[in-house]
Scaffold this motif. Structure first.
Motif, mmCIF file in Angstrom:
data_model
loop_
_atom_site.group_PDB
_atom_site.id
_atom_site.type_symbol
_atom_site.label_atom_id
_atom_site.label_comp_id
_atom_site.label_asym_id
_atom_site.label_seq_id
_atom_site.Cartn_x
_atom_site.Cartn_y
_atom_site.Cartn_z
ATOM 1 N N PHE A 146 3.764 -54.166 40.477
ATOM 2 C CA PHE A 146 4.080 -54.136 39.051
ATOM 3 C C PHE A 146 4.332 -55.551 38.528
ATOM 4 C CE2 PHE A 146 7.176 -53.884 35.580
ATOM 5 C CZ PHE A 146 6.499 -53.055 34.694
ATOM 6 N N VAL A 147 5.120 -56.333 39.260
ATOM 7 C CA VAL A 147 5.404 -57.710 38.855
ATOM 8 C C VAL A 147 4.110 -58.524 38.833
ATOM 9 C CG1 VAL A 147 6.605 -59.847 39.511
ATOM 10 C CG2 VAL A 147 7.802 -57.639 39.625
ATOM 11 N N LEU A 148 3.266 -58.339 39.823
ATOM 12 C CA LEU A 148 1.978 -59.043 39.862
ATOM 13 C C LEU A 148 1.140 -58.710 38.629
ATOM 14 C CD1 LEU A 148 -0.229 -60.742 41.253
ATOM 15 C CD2 LEU A 148 -0.934 -58.649 42.414
ATOM 16 N N GLN A 149 1.040 -57.420 38.318
ATOM 17 C CA GLN A 149 0.254 -57.010 37.158
ATOM 18 C C GLN A 149 0.847 -57.555 35.863
ATOM 19 O OE1 GLN A 149 -2.768 -55.666 37.264
ATOM 20 N NE2 GLN A 149 -2.571 -55.789 39.482
ATOM 21 N N LEU A 150 2.168 -57.629 35.787
ATOM 22 C CA LEU A 150 2.828 -58.197 34.613
ATOM 23 C C LEU A 150 2.457 -59.667 34.446
ATOM 24 C CD1 LEU A 150 4.863 -57.957 32.267
ATOM 25 C CD2 LEU A 150 6.663 -58.507 33.917
ATOM 26 N N VAL A 151 2.460 -60.402 35.534
ATOM 27 C CA VAL A 151 2.083 -61.818 35.481
ATOM 28 C C VAL A 151 0.621 -61.952 35.075
ATOM 29 C CG1 VAL A 151 1.741 -63.909 36.865
ATOM 30 C CG2 VAL A 151 3.847 -62.564 37.112
#
Length: 74
Positions: A17-22
């Motif tokens: 999720f954090v990766l996709q947000l970035v």
């Protein structure tokens, strides 16, 4: 140092999720479109990830009931 970083203590789904947000340049609207969910759903998910990180950083024990409820809501 890497193994002690708070981000690496998150589960795989949260890290993704954090990766996709970035990759979405921090745009919750774009992220909601990528996941096919509403903006409030993405906002709630981000709030839970932030809360998990705050617990980790502060060294507080995790609340298993809060974790379970958060997962169920998601």
């Amino acid at each position: 140092m890497r193994d002690k970083h708070p981000l690496f203590t998150l589960d795989e789904d949260d890290v993704e999720f954090v990766l996709q947000l970035v990759l979405a340049s921090g745009s919750l609207k774009d992220l909601a479109e990528r996941y096919g969910v509403s903006y409030p759903t993405i906002r709630a998910r981000l709030d839970r990830v932030i809360a998990r990180l705050q617990v980790i950083i502060e060294g507080r024990p995790t609340d298993p009931m809060a974790q379970l409820l958060g997962d169920l809501v998601e």
